[in-house]
Design a protein around this motif. Structure first.
Motif, short mmCIF file in Angstrom:
data_model
loop_
_atom_site.label_atom_id
_atom_site.label_comp_id
_atom_site.label_asym_id
_atom_site.label_seq_id
_atom_site.Cartn_x
_atom_site.Cartn_y
_atom_site.Cartn_z
N SER A 1 0.74 -1.06 0.00
CA SER A 1 0.06 -0.08 -0.05
C SER A 1 0.86 1.15 -0.09
O SER A 1 1.88 1.44 0.57
N ALA A 2 0.31 2.29 -0.47
CA ALA A 2 1.32 3.24 -0.61
C ALA A 2 0.83 4.51 0.45
O ALA A 2 1.32 5.45 0.70
N GLY A 3 -0.26 3.86 1.45
CA GLY A 3 -0.35 4.62 2.51
C GLY A 3 -1.81 5.20 2.68
O GLY A 3 -2.40 5.14 3.82
N ALA A 4 -2.35 5.46 1.64
CA ALA A 4 -3.79 5.94 1.64
C ALA A 4 -4.83 5.12 1.16
O ALA A 4 -4.38 4.11 0.63
N ASP A 5 -5.90 5.01 1.83
CA ASP A 5 -6.99 4.06 1.68
C ASP A 5 -7.56 4.30 0.27
O ASP A 5 -7.42 5.20 -0.26
N GLY A 6 -8.14 3.30 -0.39
CA GLY A 6 -8.58 3.22 -1.61
C GLY A 6 -10.27 3.11 -1.46
O GLY A 6 -10.75 3.20 -0.30
N THR A 7 -10.60 2.90 -2.48
CA THR A 7 -12.21 2.75 -2.44
C THR A 7 -12.67 1.50 -3.53
O THR A 7 -12.11 1.19 -4.50
N LEU A 8 -13.83 1.01 -3.00
CA LEU A 8 -14.37 -0.06 -3.93
C LEU A 8 -15.91 0.16 -3.90
O LEU A 8 -16.47 0.28 -2.95
N ALA A 9 -16.34 0.54 -5.15
CA ALA A 9 -17.84 0.95 -5.39
C ALA A 9 -18.11 -0.03 -6.42
O ALA A 9 -17.86 -0.23 -7.62
N VAL A 10 -19.31 -0.97 -5.72
CA VAL A 10 -19.89 -1.85 -6.69
C VAL A 10 -21.37 -1.73 -6.48
O VAL A 10 -21.87 -1.20 -5.66
#
Length: 181
Positions: free
Chosen positions: A40-49
């Protein structure tokens, strides 16, 4: 592993579908990619489904956005990679997929985007991990003009000017003896 990070209860779904938004936590990415060069680059990501039922099956479409860090293939410095993946998969009850007995079999073209689920909930964890790994380039670069590793920082210094590691002295002596023979 205990609770799943990205699960959708099938009882909440109908033919009209329902939107789901999940944070892709940096700590989850680090755990999911453990043993892999990427992290991980440190930041949170998102999953939109958007998930909907089609008979007993569940159709899932959406996007995955995350930031990863991978070593540059030329200089080995960290290279930041932004992942944006479109997801589209059909989940079918595991009993219908015919994977009983643990026998490996070849998937047909129609089954390529088909995954099993347990009947009560659709778990997207493995799908998200696979998409992250598939989005990593074979030769990641920190920049297109990366010069790569420099063997000597001072280009004018000759190898004779450098002190020799004492652990290599027996090897150099052996090479010198062989050269004289």
């Amino acid at each position: 592993m205990g609770e799943h990070e990205f699960s959708i209860p099938v009882s909440d779904l109908d033919a009209g579908g329902k939107e789901f938004h999940f944070p892709v936590r940096a700590s989850w990415v680090r755990g999911a990619l453990e043993g892999h060069e990427a992290t991980s680059a440190g930041a949170d990501g998102t999953l939109a489904v958007r998930a909907s039922k089609s008979g007993h099956d569940v159709v899932v479409h959406g996007t995955l956005d995350a930031s990863l860090t991978v070593p540059c293939a030329r200089c080995l410095e960290p290279a930041k990679l932004t992942v944006h993946a479109e997801l589209g998969v059909l989940f079918v009850p595991a009993s219908r997929l015919g994977s009983a007995g643990g026998n490996e079999r070849e998937l047909s073209q129609e089954e390529a985007d088909t995954l099993p689920f347990d009947g009560e909930k659709v778990v997207l964890d493995d799908l998200v991990r696979d998409e992250l790994v598939l989005e990593i380039p074979m030769i990641p670069l920190c920049s297109e003009d990366c010069p790569g590793m420099s063997p000597t920082p001072d280009h004018e210094a000759s190898p004779a000017d450098k002190p020799i590691d004492p652990r290599l002295k027996p090897l150099l002596d052996f090479a010198a003896r062989k050269a004289k023979e």
